[in-house]
Design a protein around this motif. Structure first.
Motif, PDB file in Angstrom:
ATOM      1  N   VAL A 157       1.809 -21.143  80.656  1.00 27.49           N
ATOM      2  CA  VAL A 157       1.500 -22.487  81.155  1.00 27.49           C
ATOM      3  C   VAL A 157       0.252 -22.438  82.046  1.00 27.49           C
ATOM      4  CG1 VAL A 157       2.331 -24.366  82.626  1.00 27.49           C
ATOM      5  CG2 VAL A 157       3.905 -23.199  81.050  1.00 27.49           C
ATOM      6  N   TYR A 159      10.430 -27.410  87.875  1.00 25.94           N
ATOM      7  CA  TYR A 159       9.823 -27.787  86.601  1.00 25.94           C
ATOM      8  C   TYR A 159      10.799 -28.515  85.671  1.00 25.94           C
ATOM      9  CZ  TYR A 159       6.040 -24.492  87.875  1.00 25.94           C
ATOM     10  OH  TYR A 159       5.015 -23.831  88.492  1.00 25.94           O
ATOM     11  N   ASN A 187       9.662 -13.335  88.684  1.00 29.79           N
ATOM     12  CA  ASN A 187       9.712 -13.863  87.308  1.00 29.79           C
ATOM     13  C   ASN A 187       9.840 -12.705  86.319  1.00 29.79           C
ATOM     14  OD1 ASN A 187       8.863 -15.986  88.910  1.00 29.79           O
ATOM     15  ND2 ASN A 187       7.642 -16.903  87.302  1.00 29.79           N
ATOM     16  N   CYS A 207       5.919 -26.430  80.179  1.00 29.78           N
ATOM     17  CA  CYS A 207       6.547 -25.142  79.859  1.00 29.78           C
ATOM     18  C   CYS A 207       7.597 -25.383  78.773  1.00 29.78           C
ATOM     19  CB  CYS A 207       7.196 -24.535  81.090  1.00 29.78           C
ATOM     20  SG  CYS A 207       8.132 -23.049  80.662  1.00 29.78           S
ATOM     21  N   CYS A 222      10.784 -16.942  78.963  1.00 27.66           N
ATOM     22  CA  CYS A 222       9.586 -17.047  79.805  1.00 27.66           C
ATOM     23  C   CYS A 222       8.571 -16.041  79.280  1.00 27.66           C
ATOM     24  CB  CYS A 222       9.955 -16.723  81.257  1.00 27.66           C
ATOM     25  SG  CYS A 222       8.537 -16.422  82.328  1.00 27.66           S
ATOM     26  N   SER A 223       7.340 -16.491  79.031  1.00 31.48           N
ATOM     27  CA  SER A 223       6.326 -15.571  78.485  1.00 31.48           C
ATOM     28  C   SER A 223       6.013 -14.451  79.466  1.00 31.48           C
ATOM     29  CB  SER A 223       5.040 -16.342  78.163  1.00 31.48           C
ATOM     30  OG  SER A 223       4.431 -16.830  79.344  1.00 31.48           O
ATOM     31  N   CYS A 245       1.684 -16.085  82.604  1.00 30.37           N
ATOM     32  CA  CYS A 245       2.462 -17.309  82.357  1.00 30.37           C
ATOM     33  C   CYS A 245       1.654 -18.158  81.385  1.00 30.37           C
ATOM     34  CB  CYS A 245       2.660 -18.052  83.681  1.00 30.37           C
ATOM     35  SG  CYS A 245       3.093 -19.776  83.417  1.00 30.37           S
TER      36      CYS A 245
HETATM   37  S1  SF4 Z   1       6.174 -21.925  83.752  1.00 26.44           S
HETATM   38 FE1  SF4 Z   1       5.381 -19.916  83.140  1.00 26.44          FE
HETATM   39  S2  SF4 Z   1       6.406 -18.455  84.516  1.00 26.44           S
HETATM   40 FE2  SF4 Z   1       7.592 -20.396  84.574  1.00 26.44          FE
HETATM   41  S3  SF4 Z   1       9.139 -20.169  82.978  1.00 26.44           S
HETATM   42 FE3  SF4 Z   1       7.414 -21.208  82.002  1.00 26.44          FE
HETATM   43  S4  SF4 Z   1       6.219 -19.520  81.078  1.00 26.44           S
HETATM   44 FE4  SF4 Z   1       7.615 -18.594  82.585  1.00 26.44          FE
END
Ligand code: SF4
Length: 360
Positions: A210, A58, A147, A294, A119-120, A208
């Motif tokens: 996203v 990502y 995660n 993200c 990270c959520s 997540c």
């Molecule tokens: S894409 Fe989703 S799971 Fe990955 S870091 Fe971002 S919030 Fe976290």
């Protein structure tokens, strides 16, 4: 570079630069004029520091193609970190990934260019929460998605990824001699796994941010606009999104699908940069939005990576007793044989029904 100022280096030969040729469909020449000197500076600093950069799928294309020594999903990166002889690891990803690299490479210095790259999903649960869950469900194995933070992994029996979650859940049920398994913290992954196994799943309400934003209506709109496009979705998406997709799998599985099947048009229901990063390897495939970004991954930039290597910031550490317990959970997963068959989250649709999970 002088006094922290970035200078355009006119001698950098854009058209003959292999990195430019990989990113030119996603980066403008004006942006490249800023990126190219930084890429050159970072690659020199890597040699000076004996460092490698682990770039997640990502990351933006100039990071992924320009400075990433290893690219892939979080677990693949952590395994590469452990295999590498480099003294320093720079995690171009989010904080839990840097912790996983440190857990698997305790003797290396692990740096994250921005300590606020969170990270959520990882922040939806703590080690203290897992201890309470274990009190509430004594005797049941705890399977945790990679995660998660190190303190959560340390309370876990075995980790899993989206690619092997079904296999890990079934292994845990058999090893513990039970018919219920706790699978945390992603509710949607838990629901999608539950649809593929007879093991009963106990789930946590993490997500997540996203992937949970995608809807089945988004996919219907895409199909109207691009008839014939193949839709691939990540299993962190809600069930109705997976039910509307043609195929569902981890970022690695999506990549494999595109490389093997070479569809004329493809929609990737995942983080934005994924399509840009794999497009170069499949130039005949047209990649179509929608795309969600993200915000945590996007905190990592070339400038911050340069600063991280130059100043040796920000070091990520994990207390040794916590790292030892977390390592056991990750290692148990790594030691399992590869799944006999890949996870097929699109079986959710094939079964034609949703499977109830018990929410904690
Ligand atoms: S894409 Fe989703 S799971 Fe990955 S870091 Fe971002 S919030 Fe976290």
């Amino acid at each position: 570079m002088a006094d922290g100022q970035m200078l355009f280096a006119p001698d950098l030969d854009r058209d003959n630069d292999p990195v430019w040729n990989k990113v030119k469909d996603h980066v403008t020449p004006a942006e490249w004029a800023l990126h190219a000197p930084l890429i050159a500076e970072i690659n020199a600093l890597k040699i000076q520091r004996d460092a490698v950069i682990l770039a997640h799928n990502y990351m933006t294309p100039e990071i992924f193609h320009g400075v990433g020594d290893f690219v892939g999903d979080s677990l693949a990166l952590a395994k590469e970190a452990a295999r590498s002889d480099a003294k320093v690891i720079v995690q171009a990803g989010v904080h839990f990934m840097a912790e996983t690299s440190k857990i698997l490479s305790p003797d290396k210095t692990v740096l994250i260019p921005d300590p606020l790259a969170g990270c959520s999903l990882a922040s939806s649960i703590t080690g203290a929460d897992v201890r309470l869950i274990k009190q509430r469900y004594p005797g049941l194995p705890v399977v945790t998605y990679v995660n998660t933070t190190a303190d959560v992994k340390a309370e876990t029996d075995i980790c899993c990824t989206s690619a092997n979650a079904v296999q890990v859940v079934e292994w845990a049920a058999k090893a513990w001699g039970v018919d219920r398994v706790i699978l945390i913290p992603d509710e949607y992954l838990a629901r999608n796994v539950a649809a593929q196994t007879d093991v009963k799943i106990i789930a946590w309400k993490g997500a997540c941010e996203v992937h949970e934003r995608f809807t089945a209506a988004d996919i219907a709109d895409m199909r109207d606009a691009w008839p014939g496009a193949v839709v691939l979705a990540h299993p962190e998406c809600p069930e109705d999104v997976l039910n509307a997709a043609d195929f569902a799998g981890s970022t690695g599985a999506m990549n494999d699908y595109v490389m093997k099947n070479r569809p004329a048009q493809v929609v990737l229901i995942t983080e934005c940069s994924m399509a840009s990063n794999i497009a170069g390897a499949a130039p005949e495939v047209k990649f179509i939005g929608p795309c969600n970004m993200c915000p945590y991954m996007k905190r990592i930039t070339l400038e911050k990576i340069r600063d991280s290597l130059r100043d040796m910031t920000f070091e990520v550490t994990v207390p040794e007793d916590m790292a030892e317990r977390a390592r056991l959970a990750v290692q148990r997963m790594v030691d399992l044989p590869p799944p006999e068959k890949p996870a097929r989250y699109d079986l959710v649709r094939a079964r034609g029904h949703q499977v109830a999970v018990e929410m904690i």
